[in-house]
Structures are given as C-alpha cells and as structure tokens.
Motif scaffolding. Structure first.
Motif, PDB file in Angstrom:
ATOM      1  N   VAL A   9       0.810  -1.213   0.000  1.00 13.36           N
ATOM      2  CA  VAL A   9       0.000   0.000   0.000  1.00 13.36           C
ATOM      3  C   VAL A   9       0.845   1.265   0.000  1.00 13.36           C
ATOM      4  CG1 VAL A   9      -0.227  -0.057   2.524  1.00 13.36           C
ATOM      5  CG2 VAL A   9      -1.900   1.198   1.168  1.00 13.36           C
ATOM      6  N   THR A  10       0.370   2.259  -0.746  1.00 15.28           N
ATOM      7  CA  THR A  10       0.951   3.602  -0.756  1.00 15.28           C
ATOM      8  C   THR A  10       0.098   4.482   0.154  1.00 15.28           C
ATOM      9  OG1 THR A  10       1.583   3.305  -3.073  1.00 15.28           O
ATOM     10  CG2 THR A  10       1.584   5.555  -2.206  1.00 15.28           C
ATOM     11  N   PRO A  11       0.654   4.987   1.259  1.00 15.93           N
ATOM     12  CA  PRO A  11      -0.144   5.829   2.161  1.00 15.93           C
ATOM     13  C   PRO A  11      -0.166   7.290   1.709  1.00 15.93           C
ATOM     14  CG  PRO A  11       2.030   5.503   3.093  1.00 15.93           C
ATOM     15  CD  PRO A  11       2.000   4.738   1.784  1.00 15.93           C
ATOM     16  N   PRO A  12      -1.138   8.087   2.186  1.00 17.42           N
ATOM     17  CA  PRO A  12      -1.147   9.526   1.924  1.00 17.42           C
ATOM     18  C   PRO A  12      -0.044  10.196   2.764  1.00 17.42           C
ATOM     19  CG  PRO A  12      -3.206   8.768   2.952  1.00 17.42           C
ATOM     20  CD  PRO A  12      -2.247   7.651   3.028  1.00 17.42           C
ATOM     21  N   MET A  13       0.396  11.455   2.433  1.00 12.97           N
ATOM     22  CA  MET A  13      -0.031  12.272   1.310  1.00 12.97           C
ATOM     23  C   MET A  13       1.110  12.353   0.303  1.00 12.97           C
ATOM     24  SD  MET A  13      -3.053  13.797   1.172  1.00 12.97           S
ATOM     25  CE  MET A  13      -2.787  15.240   0.149  1.00 12.97           C
ATOM     26  N   ALA A  14       0.735  12.250  -0.949  1.00  8.75           N
ATOM     27  CA  ALA A  14       1.670  12.426  -2.042  1.00  8.75           C
ATOM     28  C   ALA A  14       0.856  12.890  -3.247  1.00  8.75           C
ATOM     29  CB  ALA A  14       2.403  11.121  -2.349  1.00  8.75           C
ATOM     30  N   ASP A  20       2.389   4.612  -7.820  1.00 11.90           N
ATOM     31  CA  ASP A  20       3.598   4.557  -7.001  1.00 11.90           C
ATOM     32  C   ASP A  20       4.549   3.525  -7.600  1.00 11.90           C
ATOM     33  OD1 ASP A  20       5.559   4.169  -5.101  1.00 11.90           O
ATOM     34  OD2 ASP A  20       4.192   3.990  -3.412  1.00 11.90           O
ATOM     35  N   PRO A  21       5.720   3.957  -8.098  1.00 10.94           N
ATOM     36  CA  PRO A  21       6.619   2.996  -8.736  1.00 10.94           C
ATOM     37  C   PRO A  21       7.151   1.946  -7.774  1.00 10.94           C
ATOM     38  CG  PRO A  21       7.721   5.112  -8.435  1.00 10.94           C
ATOM     39  CD  PRO A  21       6.276   5.318  -8.089  1.00 10.94           C
ATOM     40  N   ILE A  40      -1.981  -1.405  -3.748  1.00  8.65           N
ATOM     41  CA  ILE A  40      -3.163  -0.615  -3.379  1.00  8.65           C
ATOM     42  C   ILE A  40      -2.716   0.840  -3.248  1.00  8.65           C
ATOM     43  CG2 ILE A  40      -4.830  -0.090  -1.558  1.00  8.65           C
ATOM     44  CD1 ILE A  40      -5.657  -2.581  -2.866  1.00  8.65           C
ATOM     45  N   ASP A  41      -3.318   1.735  -4.008  1.00 11.24           N
ATOM     46  CA  ASP A  41      -2.950   3.146  -3.899  1.00 11.24           C
ATOM     47  C   ASP A  41      -3.833   3.824  -2.856  1.00 11.24           C
ATOM     48  OD1 ASP A  41      -2.208   5.797  -4.166  1.00 11.24           O
ATOM     49  OD2 ASP A  41      -1.819   5.599  -6.302  1.00 11.24           O
ATOM     50  N   PRO A 291       5.504   5.821 -13.780  1.00  9.31           N
ATOM     51  CA  PRO A 291       6.784   6.166 -13.172  1.00  9.31           C
ATOM     52  C   PRO A 291       7.617   4.893 -13.008  1.00  9.31           C
ATOM     53  CG  PRO A 291       5.061   6.136 -11.507  1.00  9.31           C
ATOM     54  CD  PRO A 291       4.432   5.707 -12.787  1.00  9.31           C
ATOM     55  N   LEU A 292       8.848   4.954 -13.408  1.00  8.74           N
ATOM     56  CA  LEU A 292       9.680   3.763 -13.445  1.00  8.74           C
ATOM     57  C   LEU A 292      11.136   4.188 -13.309  1.00  8.74           C
ATOM     58  CD1 LEU A 292       8.824   0.800 -13.838  1.00  8.74           C
ATOM     59  CD2 LEU A 292       9.400   1.030 -16.260  1.00  8.74           C
ATOM     60  N   SER A 293      11.930   3.359 -12.677  1.00  5.05           N
ATOM     61  CA  SER A 293      13.355   3.643 -12.559  1.00  5.05           C
ATOM     62  C   SER A 293      14.144   2.656 -13.405  1.00  5.05           C
ATOM     63  CB  SER A 293      13.795   3.541 -11.096  1.00  5.05           C
ATOM     64  OG  SER A 293      15.164   3.837 -10.973  1.00  5.05           O
TER      65      SER A 293
END
Length: 550
Positions: A9-14, A20-21, A40-41, A291-293
């Motif tokens: 999971v990507t948490p807030p805030m962004a 999210d890569p 999960i975003d 987004p990718l590295s």
C-alpha cells in the motif's frame, strides 16, 4: 502462487498524479516469484474521499459556523468547483490552455484549503502538516499509531483501511517514500490493528531506509509493525511471503523476533512493474503516467549535499534498457500509458539514448533527472533525445560558482552547463532547473551570481526550483566539516530523532535569514517570477512534461 496474500500500500499524502513505482515494481517482482501480491494506492483512495462532495459539505458547514466571511465564501466555492476541477484534470481537456489548467489547479487547491480549515491541519496536493505531531519523531509516529484519530483526517483514512481489509491479505506492506506520508502510514497501521488485522504488518520504502542509522531495537516504531525492511524490499518480502511470517533475512529489523540485519549490498532487485489492479485513469493527469526507474542507487554518488552519498548508500544497479522499454510499450497497449516518468537519481546517457531509440514513433513521452554530462553536448545528441520522445530534462545546476560546485563534488562544468541548457531548449526539450543556495562558504555575491545566471538563461529554462541546502547526516560534511569551511555541525533537536539533516554554521557561511531575504528578492524579479509562475503549482516536475505554458 504461495498461500500468502500480500497487499502493498501507498499511504497519503503524495501527489495523486501517477501510480507509485515502488509498490508496482515490488508487486511485479513478487508475482514473478509466485507470490499473490498486489498494489493498493491508498493515497489516491484517501484524496478521493477527502475531497468527496459529502465531506466537503461537512467541512463547509463547520467553516460557516465559525462565521468568517472570506473563509465561508471560499468554502462555498470549493463545494461547487472541486468535482469539476478533478474531472478536467483527469482528462486532456484540462491541459488545453495555461489559464484553464491554472484555474483548475486553483479550484482543486481550494478544496484542500477547505479541508485544512475544517480539520485543523495543513493539507496540499503533495503535503500534510499536523499542528503538533512531527513525522520526524518516533514517539509521535507511535502515538498516532496507538490513537489513529489524532491524525485529524481519520474520516478519509478509514476508507483506505476498509479497502485493504476487503482483500483479506495475510501480509500488508506499507511503503513510505516521503516525509509527508509518515504520519498517515502509522495511523493507517493503527487502524488496521484496531480493526482486527492479525496478519504480518511491515514498513519499508525509501524514507524508512534512510532512518536505518537512527532506529534502535528499543524504538517505539516497533509497537505496531512486526518488522521494518531497509534497503531494497524484494528479497525480504519474498522470504516473508514464502514463510508466511517474519523470517531472518537481509534488511529485516524485527526485535521481537531477535532479528536485526543490514540490507544486502548486492541483493536481487526488480524493475518490471505490475499494475493490473491499479486505476490508471483516475489520476490527476491528461493520460496515464508510468513512473519507473531504470536504475537503483546513483552512478555518480559524489555530491556532498545529497543523502544518496551519505549514510547507508545502496550500490548502483542498472536495468536492461531494451527489456524496460518493452515493458513500457506493453503498458501503453494494455493501460493506455502515454507518459514515462523516469525516477532515477540520475539517468545514464546510455539509458537515455536507448529509450530515444526504442520510443521513436511510439507515442510515448518521457522525462527525468540527468546529470550535466559531456555526452549531452555532443552534436545531435539532444536532438535525438527529443525525436525519441524526451519532453523534459531535470537538471541539477545548483550554482553559478565553479569553486562551490567543485567543493561539493558536483562535477558540473560551468560552460558545459550553459551549452546543455541552451541545446535542450533548441531541441524542444523542456528544462527544469534546480538551484541550491546556502552552500558552505557561499558569499552573498556568489548567491547573487546564481540568480543572474538564471536570468541570463531565462529563455532556455522552462521551470525553476530554488531551495536552501540541507546538510545530510552521515556524510562527508558531518564527518569533516572543516573541509567545507564549517565550524559546527549539530543535531537539529532531540525530539525529532529521525531527522535526516543537521544544522550547520561557519564563519564564511551565510545565515538562513540572509538567504531567505535574498531568495525573496529574487522571486520578485520579473524574469524569475515569470519562470516560477509557469512552474506547475503543487505538482511541479510531475506535471512539467505536459503542463501548458503561458
């Protein structure tokens, strides 16, 4: 597939403008090894709930009850305009003109201001500031985990916990990349425990890795999390997924299990994303952004002011450019990806050339950070990048003073920088210039010279980032301050025990007060002000490749 079911999971805030890569690539790595993992975003879910019509109405009623006329008028506008702004900014129609784009961003920001007033905190499209809790304090992070309601935004954050628990995962990994995510990440962990989640709960991500030298086995961070993963998360998460619980693996910190391991210097890492469950078209962008590295670590890693060159640095590992390009084209066909945001610390010239070759004529626009290498000034190089889809380069120009650049290990050549910046503009590539003030021993006249350089190159620069230097802990400037003209390097304060940066002073180093005054005057200069005004508000470089210009 393993028995474990892993939610990342990507948490807030962004900024809610792209996936999210970190979690999409980690999910890709785990799935390739037979693990049922999915991203999960939570940041996107949170912002949708925070700015939903019913909550905006609740906020507006609260603000109106306070009887402040201007705030009440703004609240009324927000309840009517935020939904329209969101619709525009999630489609190409929102990016057809500068005024339309700026207006929509302004309406979106009005929604965040309304939420901030009503909830008693400060929220923007990319940041969160609590009135009394600090994301740099392990005690405050533990507190918000024990008492999630103290986050003040719990009505929106609960929607993330509900989404996570619906999937019935056995392992939940919370990826914390930015300081703006830390408080919500711990509050989310507390909500999950309070809701009865009894599985394995793990924290990881770039910010967590940077905390590694500051964390001890007695840290209150472990009150909620079964383990904390430092370094690349691939091997550690794979081992936990196969075992179904915390195991002894490189990079795992789990004092309750008597495990305290450093990350492996050269472990397995992934580069290929997996996004089948992601809502690509719900982000604030004209079309899906990937987004990718193309690498991990930094191939230069010598800049004294960069955290990448300090502390527990990760080795440089590069992806195969051909394979990565094939993944991008696949997601173009499957998810409609049109923009590739390369998130490398610094793109190598070889990778940029490869992407330009592979994406020529493919309808993919790409952008990212590049060092000011001689290769970029070679005849035809920048034109080839532009023809191959490169729409913006982010360049760390930092200063116009060669002495300072040399001292800080930047490796920039003053004349070469001008040639690259001008050449990029001539090739049709947008230039996002990053400038750093307050370098050790920088004089007032040297700082002014950087401002003058910006003005002289205003026709070639597209966007600006003007900032004050922060001194990273654990690097050369802390270990040998006298080599940088510093007389003192000290901890900021004891409460913020997770702070990555130090306060510093020197006989020849300008005070922050002087620098803020200089930057304030620079921002009021008509030439500089024009560049700042056209820089995307709130979304900065994430929108730089496609935001309309005046």
């Amino acid at each position: 597939m393993t028995k474990a079911k892993v939610a990342l999971v990507t948490p807030p805030m962004a900024k809610a403008c792209e996936v999210d890569p970190a979690v999409s690539v980690l999910a890709g790595f785990l799935r390739s090894a037979g693990v049922d993992a999915y991203p999960i975003d939570g940041n996107l879910t949170f912002q949708e709930r925070l700015l939903s019509p019913d909550l905006l109405d609740v906020y507006a009623a609260k603000v109106a009850a306070e009887g402040k006329g201007a705030a009440t008028t703004s609240a009324h506008r927000a309840t009517h305009n935020v939904a329209r702004a969101m619709t525009r900014l999630k489609s190409p129609s929102g990016y057809t003109s500068y005024n339309r784009y700026r207006g929509s961003i302004g309406e979106l920001n009005e929604g965040f201001r309304l939420a901030s007033r009503a909830l008693g905190c400060h929220i923007t499209s990319s940041d969160f500031t609590h009135p009394y809790l600090s994301p740099l304090s392990s005690g405050d992070l533990a507190l918000v985990g024990r008492e999630p309601e103290t986050i003040l935004t719990s009505s929106a954050l609960e929607s993330v916990a509900e989404e996570l628990l619906k999937g019935s995962p056995t392992i939940i990994g919370i990826s914390i990349s930015y300081l703006s995510q830390a408080l919500h990440a711990f509050a989310l962990a507390g909500m999950l425990r309070r809701a009865g989640f009894s599985g394995t709960l793990i924290a990881g991500g770039g910010l967590v890795h940077s905390w590694r030298p500051r964390i001890t086995p007695q840290s209150p961070l472990f009150e909620l999390f079964d383990g904390i993963v430092t370094g690349p998360g691939e091997e550690a998460l794979l081992a936990v997924s196969k075992a179904g619980n915390i195991v002894d693996t490189p990079g795992m910190l789990a004092p309750r299990h008597s495990i305290w391991n450093r990350a492996r210097s050269k472990g397995s890492v992934g580069f290929s994303p997996w996004g089948d469950t992601l809502r690509w078209k719900d982000y604030i962008s004209p079309a899906p952004i990937l987004p990718l590295s193309a690498s991990r670590g930094c191939y230069w890693a010598k800049c004294a002011f960069c955290p990448e060159a300090a502390g527990d640095r990760q080795p440089y590992v590069a992806a195969d450019g051909d394979l990565l390009a094939a993944e991008v084209i696949k997601l173009r066909d499957e998810a409609g990806v049109k923009y590739l945001h390369l998130t490398d610390n610094a793109l190598s010239p070889a990778h940029m050339r490869k992407f330009a070759e592979r994406f020529r004529g493919e309808g993919i626009r790409w952008y990212g950070f590049s060092r000011l290498e001689k290769k970029l000034a070679e005849p035809g190089y920048l034109e080839a990048l532009a023809n191959g889809g490169c729409s913006m380069l982010q360049l760390g120009i930092e200063s116009a003073t060669p002495r300072l650049l040399s001292m800080m290990g930047k490796g920039n050549d003053h004349e070469l920088t001008s040639r690259i910046v001008n050449g990029a503009a001539e090739a049709g590539i947008r230039v996002y210039g990053y400038f750093l003030f307050g370098l050790p021993t920088e004089t007032y006249s040297e700082a002014l010279a950087t401002v003058e350089w910006i003005k002289e190159h205003a026709d070639a620069l597209t966007f600006l980032n003007l900032s004050l230097m922060n001194l990273p802990g654990g690097g050369e400037m802390e270990e040998s301050p006298e080599s940088y003209g510093l007389t003192e390097v000290r901890e900021k304060d004891m409460r913020n025990d997770l702070s990555l940066y130090r306060d510093y002073s020197g006989v020849k180093t300008l005070e922050r007060r002087e620098l803020r005054k200089l930057l304030g005057e620079a921002r009021r200069d008509p030439i500089v002000r024009k560049l700042i005004k056209q820089t995307p508000q709130g979304f900065s470089a994430n929108h730089g490749a496609f935001a309309p210009l005046p």
